[in-house]
Design a protein around this motif. Sequence first.
Motif, PDB file in Angstrom:
ATOM      1  N   LYS A 260      10.649  -6.273  -0.554  1.00 14.49           N
ATOM      2  CA  LYS A 260      11.191  -4.964  -0.433  1.00 14.49           C
ATOM      3  C   LYS A 260      10.324  -5.140   1.107  1.00 14.49           C
ATOM      4  N   ILE A 261       9.242  -5.075   1.175  1.00  8.88           N
ATOM      5  CA  ILE A 261       8.434  -5.107   2.415  1.00  8.88           C
ATOM      6  C   ILE A 261       8.613  -5.110   3.881  1.00  8.88           C
ATOM      7  N   LYS A 262       9.238  -6.714   3.145  1.00 11.50           N
ATOM      8  CA  LYS A 262       9.854  -7.541   4.451  1.00 11.50           C
ATOM      9  C   LYS A 262      11.216  -6.405   5.143  1.00 11.50           C
ATOM     10  N   ASP A 263      11.364  -6.470   3.983  1.00 12.67           N
ATOM     11  CA  ASP A 263      13.212  -5.531   4.153  1.00 12.67           C
ATOM     12  C   ASP A 263      12.987  -4.478   5.635  1.00 12.67           C
TER      13      ASP A 263
ATOM     14  N   ASN B  59       2.984  -3.761   8.824  1.00 16.53           N
ATOM     15  CA  ASN B  59       2.838  -3.288   7.706  1.00 16.53           C
ATOM     16  C   ASN B  59       1.006  -3.218   7.613  1.00 16.53           C
ATOM     17  N   ARG B  60      -0.180  -3.023   8.203  1.00 19.87           N
ATOM     18  CA  ARG B  60      -1.661  -2.713   8.430  1.00 19.87           C
ATOM     19  C   ARG B  60      -0.982  -1.422   8.734  1.00 19.87           C
ATOM     20  N   ALA B  61      -0.662  -1.042   9.778  1.00 18.81           N
ATOM     21  CA  ALA B  61       0.100   0.409  10.279  1.00 18.81           C
ATOM     22  C   ALA B  61       0.379   1.846   9.647  1.00 18.81           C
ATOM     23  N   LEU B  62       1.060   0.734   8.702  1.00 21.08           N
ATOM     24  CA  LEU B  62       2.080   1.946   7.650  1.00 21.08           C
ATOM     25  C   LEU B  62       1.519   2.302   6.754  1.00 21.08           C
ATOM     26  N   THR B  63       0.182   1.396   6.521  1.00 21.16           N
ATOM     27  CA  THR B  63      -0.675   1.283   5.180  1.00 21.16           C
ATOM     28  C   THR B  63      -1.576   2.739   4.670  1.00 21.16           C
ATOM     29  N   HIS B  64      -1.571   3.554   4.467  1.00 21.25           N
ATOM     30  CA  HIS B  64      -2.745   4.428   4.223  1.00 21.25           C
ATOM     31  C   HIS B  64      -3.515   4.060   3.859  1.00 21.25           C
ATOM     32  N   SER B  65      -5.119   4.653   3.834  1.00 19.80           N
ATOM     33  CA  SER B  65      -5.564   4.323   2.868  1.00 19.80           C
ATOM     34  C   SER B  65      -5.788   5.016   1.415  1.00 19.80           C
ATOM     35  N   SER B  66      -4.921   5.983   1.136  1.00 28.08           N
ATOM     36  CA  SER B  66      -5.192   5.693  -0.393  1.00 28.08           C
ATOM     37  C   SER B  66      -4.125   5.085  -1.201  1.00 28.08           C
ATOM     38  N   PHE B  67      -2.892   4.718  -0.554  1.00 26.37           N
ATOM     39  CA  PHE B  67      -2.287   3.688  -1.300  1.00 26.37           C
ATOM     40  C   PHE B  67      -3.235   2.333  -1.372  1.00 26.37           C
ATOM     41  N   ALA B  68      -4.709   1.903  -0.477  1.00 24.67           N
ATOM     42  CA  ALA B  68      -4.693   1.056  -0.717  1.00 24.67           C
ATOM     43  C   ALA B  68      -6.077   1.276  -1.687  1.00 24.67           C
ATOM     44  N   ASN B  69      -6.350   2.300  -1.160  1.00 13.09           N
ATOM     45  CA  ASN B  69      -7.169   1.946  -3.113  1.00 13.09           C
ATOM     46  C   ASN B  69      -6.653   2.565  -4.330  1.00 13.09           C
ATOM     47  N   GLU B  70      -5.838   3.165  -4.403  1.00 14.14           N
ATOM     48  CA  GLU B  70      -5.300   2.941  -6.024  1.00 14.14           C
ATOM     49  C   GLU B  70      -4.846   1.498  -6.256  1.00 14.14           C
ATOM     50  N   TYR B  71      -4.843   0.598  -5.267  1.00 14.75           N
ATOM     51  CA  TYR B  71      -4.937  -1.210  -5.320  1.00 14.75           C
ATOM     52  C   TYR B  71      -5.955  -2.361  -4.960  1.00 14.75           C
ATOM     53  N   LYS B  72      -7.386  -1.238  -5.125  1.00 16.01           N
ATOM     54  CA  LYS B  72      -8.618  -2.248  -4.920  1.00 16.01           C
ATOM     55  C   LYS B  72      -8.717  -3.343  -4.814  1.00 16.01           C
ATOM     56  N   LYS B  73      -8.421  -3.673  -6.038  1.00 15.65           N
ATOM     57  CA  LYS B  73      -8.527  -4.802  -6.544  1.00 15.65           C
ATOM     58  C   LYS B  73      -7.522  -6.120  -5.323  1.00 15.65           C
TER      59      LYS B  73
ATOM     60  N   GLY C 138       7.633   8.480   7.912  1.00 16.53           N
ATOM     61  CA  GLY C 138       7.238   9.213   7.127  1.00 16.53           C
ATOM     62  C   GLY C 138       8.584   8.326   6.282  1.00 16.53           C
ATOM     63  N   GLU C 139       9.455   8.061   5.961  1.00 19.96           N
ATOM     64  CA  GLU C 139       9.924   7.170   4.924  1.00 19.96           C
ATOM     65  C   GLU C 139       9.639   6.246   5.371  1.00 19.96           C
ATOM     66  N   PHE C 140       8.941   5.005   6.295  1.00 21.85           N
ATOM     67  CA  PHE C 140       8.130   3.611   5.552  1.00 21.85           C
ATOM     68  C   PHE C 140       6.545   3.786   5.427  1.00 21.85           C
ATOM     69  N   LEU C 141       6.250   4.820   5.950  1.00 19.24           N
ATOM     70  CA  LEU C 141       4.682   4.663   4.765  1.00 19.24           C
ATOM     71  C   LEU C 141       4.438   4.055   3.518  1.00 19.24           C
ATOM     72  N   LEU C 142       3.948   3.071   3.105  1.00 23.60           N
ATOM     73  CA  LEU C 142       3.078   2.815   1.961  1.00 23.60           C
ATOM     74  C   LEU C 142       2.044   3.867   1.825  1.00 23.60           C
ATOM     75  N   LEU C 143       2.064   4.531   0.937  1.00 19.62           N
ATOM     76  CA  LEU C 143       1.277   5.688   0.240  1.00 19.62           C
ATOM     77  C   LEU C 143       0.961   5.833  -1.122  1.00 19.62           C
ATOM     78  N   GLY C 144      -0.139   6.205  -1.683  1.00 19.50           N
ATOM     79  CA  GLY C 144      -0.554   6.381  -2.574  1.00 19.50           C
ATOM     80  C   GLY C 144      -0.033   7.516  -3.637  1.00 19.50           C
ATOM     81  N   LYS C 145       0.212   7.384  -5.095  1.00 26.01           N
ATOM     82  CA  LYS C 145       0.754   8.177  -5.959  1.00 26.01           C
ATOM     83  C   LYS C 145       0.354   9.610  -5.512  1.00 26.01           C
ATOM     84  N   GLY C 146      -0.510  10.163  -5.426  1.00 25.90           N
ATOM     85  CA  GLY C 146      -0.666  11.820  -5.474  1.00 25.90           C
ATOM     86  C   GLY C 146      -1.232  12.093  -3.853  1.00 25.90           C
ATOM     87  N   GLU C 147      -0.942  11.411  -2.957  1.00 24.79           N
ATOM     88  CA  GLU C 147      -0.729  11.548  -1.488  1.00 24.79           C
ATOM     89  C   GLU C 147       1.252  11.943  -1.133  1.00 24.79           C
TER      90      GLU C 147
END
Length: 237
Positions: A7-10, A30-44, A104-113
Amino acid sequence: MKNLSKKIKDKLVEFENIINYKFNDTKLLNRALTHSSFANEYKKRDLKYNERLEFLGDSVLGLVISDYIFNKYESYPEGELTKIRALVVCEASLAESARKLKIGEFLLLGKGEEATGGRTRTSILSDAFEAIIGAIYIDGGISVSRRFILGNLLETIEDAVNGELLLDYKTELQELIQKDNKYPIEYKVIKEEGPDHNKSFFVEVLNDNRVLGKGKGTSKKEAEQAAAKVALKRVEK
């Protein structure tokens, strides 16, 4: 694209088509489109997000814009060039370019954000735009970065030179106030002076019946921006 879901590749391929640049290392995009809120939700997963790329992209952006206007507008003094560059690289201008690219449509965001409107937030879009520049610079070098930057900001540069672009203090104030305030921001013309061909407008900006700032301009729009600038300084303090 190893280790990235289909899904992300597409989505990354779709975005590459929009910006007309194919990455050699798609993980950078992929990193450029990844917001810190998304990374924080998947810390592992120990995901990398876009803040470091944003830092690099900001510098590349400043260099490219400075170089372009320095050579394009040879008669302009340093002060005028500085003003033009500030208008072009400000948060509002970059966010507008990001919206045109549908970032905005392509950003990886945390659920709260995501729930609080992160996909349309000026600061997040502006940061992502700079992060993409940083990613392109690492992946393809300065020439490719320059093509991307000027391809998206040439019209903004021209508007800044022609005096058709104002620093968007209103948007910044709106976002700052809305973080913990449910009351709307209002702009009220309190006075007009001078003949129709040379009129001055005086505006105050209010929130919950409190005057946050006052400004003056040759148009209502300019006066509102001036009032918002004053209000920003007060609210930030």
